[in-house]
Design an enzyme around this catalytic site. Sequence first.
Site, PDB file in Angstrom:
ATOM      1  N   HIS A 241       7.033  10.600  30.236  1.00 34.41           N
ATOM      2  CA  HIS A 241       8.283  10.132  30.854  1.00 34.41           C
ATOM      3  C   HIS A 241       8.316   8.599  30.946  1.00 34.41           C
ATOM      4  O   HIS A 241       9.228   7.948  30.435  1.00 34.41           O
ATOM      5  CB  HIS A 241       8.415  10.673  32.282  1.00 34.41           C
ATOM      6  CG  HIS A 241       8.273  12.152  32.420  1.00 34.41           C
ATOM      7  ND1 HIS A 241       9.207  13.026  31.953  1.00 34.41           N
ATOM      8  CD2 HIS A 241       7.309  12.910  33.021  1.00 34.41           C
ATOM      9  CE1 HIS A 241       8.842  14.262  32.258  1.00 34.41           C
ATOM     10  NE2 HIS A 241       7.690  14.216  32.898  1.00 34.41           N
TER      11      HIS A 241
HETATM   12  C1  BDR Z   1       8.876  11.149  36.854  1.00 28.83           C
HETATM   13  O1  BDR Z   1       8.355  11.573  38.115  1.00 28.83           O
HETATM   14  C2  BDR Z   1       7.023  11.181  38.254  1.00 28.83           C
HETATM   15  O2  BDR Z   1       6.247  12.253  38.696  1.00 28.83           O
HETATM   16  C3  BDR Z   1       6.581  10.634  36.918  1.00 28.83           C
HETATM   17  O3  BDR Z   1       5.684   9.554  37.106  1.00 28.83           O
HETATM   18  C4  BDR Z   1       7.854  10.196  36.267  1.00 28.83           C
HETATM   19  O4  BDR Z   1       8.196   8.882  36.633  1.00 28.83           O
HETATM   20  C5  BDR Z   1       9.161  12.358  36.006  1.00 28.83           C
HETATM   21  O5  BDR Z   1      10.078  13.190  36.645  1.00 28.83           O
END
Ligand code: BDR
Length: 310
Positions: A241
Amino acid sequence: MKKVILDVDTGVDDALAILYAVNSKQLDILGITAVSGNVPLEQVNINTNRIVKLLGVEDRINVYKGADRPLLKQPYHEFRVHGNDGVGGALDDIAIDFPEHDVFAPDFIIEQAKKHKGELTLIAVGPLTNVALAVRKEPRLAEWLKEVIIMGGLVQSAGRGNTIPTSEFNIYADAEAAKIVFHSGMNITLVSLDVTRQVLLTEEHIEELKGTKYYDFVKQSTVDYRQFSINLYGINGCALHDPLSVGVALDPTFVQTEKYYVDVETQSELSYGQTICDFRNILKKEPNVNICVGVDSERFLQDFLEYLKR
Ligand code: BDR
Ligand code: CA
C-alpha cells in the site's frame, strides 16, 4: 529532485515505503513526520527512527512527532497485521538514542511548504491527522503544496474495506481529518485499496533480495502480514500500500488517474470512514480528488525491488 515529506505511521509497509523512497536516491526527503496509526505514536517514532538508522541516513533525515491521537475519536491501532511493535519485531536489534526534534509535525509541514512554495510533494501514508491539523492552522498550505499523495480509502471495490466493509484503515482511523483534507483544496491523488491490493510482494520477490542489505528485514517484518493475507485470501504476499504511494511520487505513470468529487462519511456507524466517489457528478460538485483507476503492478514491483537491491 522532487522535494518530499513522508507522513507515516510505521507499520510494516510504511517501513518498506521509507526504504524504497530513501534507496531510490530520486527524492529529496526534507523530513519524515510521524502520526498515531498502525501503532501508538511513541512506537511509530521508534520504528521510524530505527528504519532511518538501518538506512544509515540518521544524520540527514529527521523524524518529527505529530498527533498522538485522532481529531475526535479514540485511537484505533492495527496490531493484527503489523504485530505488537508494528514491524514484526524485525528492528529490535537496532539501537537508537531516541532523538527528539522539537518541532511538531504539522508545523514542520507548514514551514517546509512555505519555504518551498509550489515544489513540495507530501506523501501521507497514515491517518490524516497531521495533515488536517496543518491545513486547519494554515489554510494556505493547500496552495503552497504542489501535491498530496494519500494512501487511503477504496472507491471502486465497494464492500471490500480492510477495517469495516466500507472503509480502509487510514481513513477509518481518523475520518474527520480525512474530510478536512479532502475539502481543503489540495491537489490530491488518492492511492486507494483498489490499486494497492494489486501490488503484492510475494515470497518469491522477497527471495530475489537474498544477499542484499534489506533481505532479513523484509523477510522477518512481513511474516505476520503475509500470514494475515494467507488466512484472508490464500495468498502469501504483502500488499505494498504505502510503497505504491511513494512509487506514484517517483513515477506517476505507475497508475492511471481520473478526477472526481470524493467525500468522506463521518456520521454513520455502519460506514464511518467510507470514501464516496460521485462518478456521475450527481451532486454537481467540483472534482477534488484524482482517484487511481489502474496500476501497472509488474513495472512498479520491478522498480521497487531494483531500488531495494541497490
Ligand atoms: C494502510 O493502513 C495501514 O495499516 C498500512 O500501513 C497502510 O497505510 C492500508 O489500509
Ligand atoms: Ca501506513
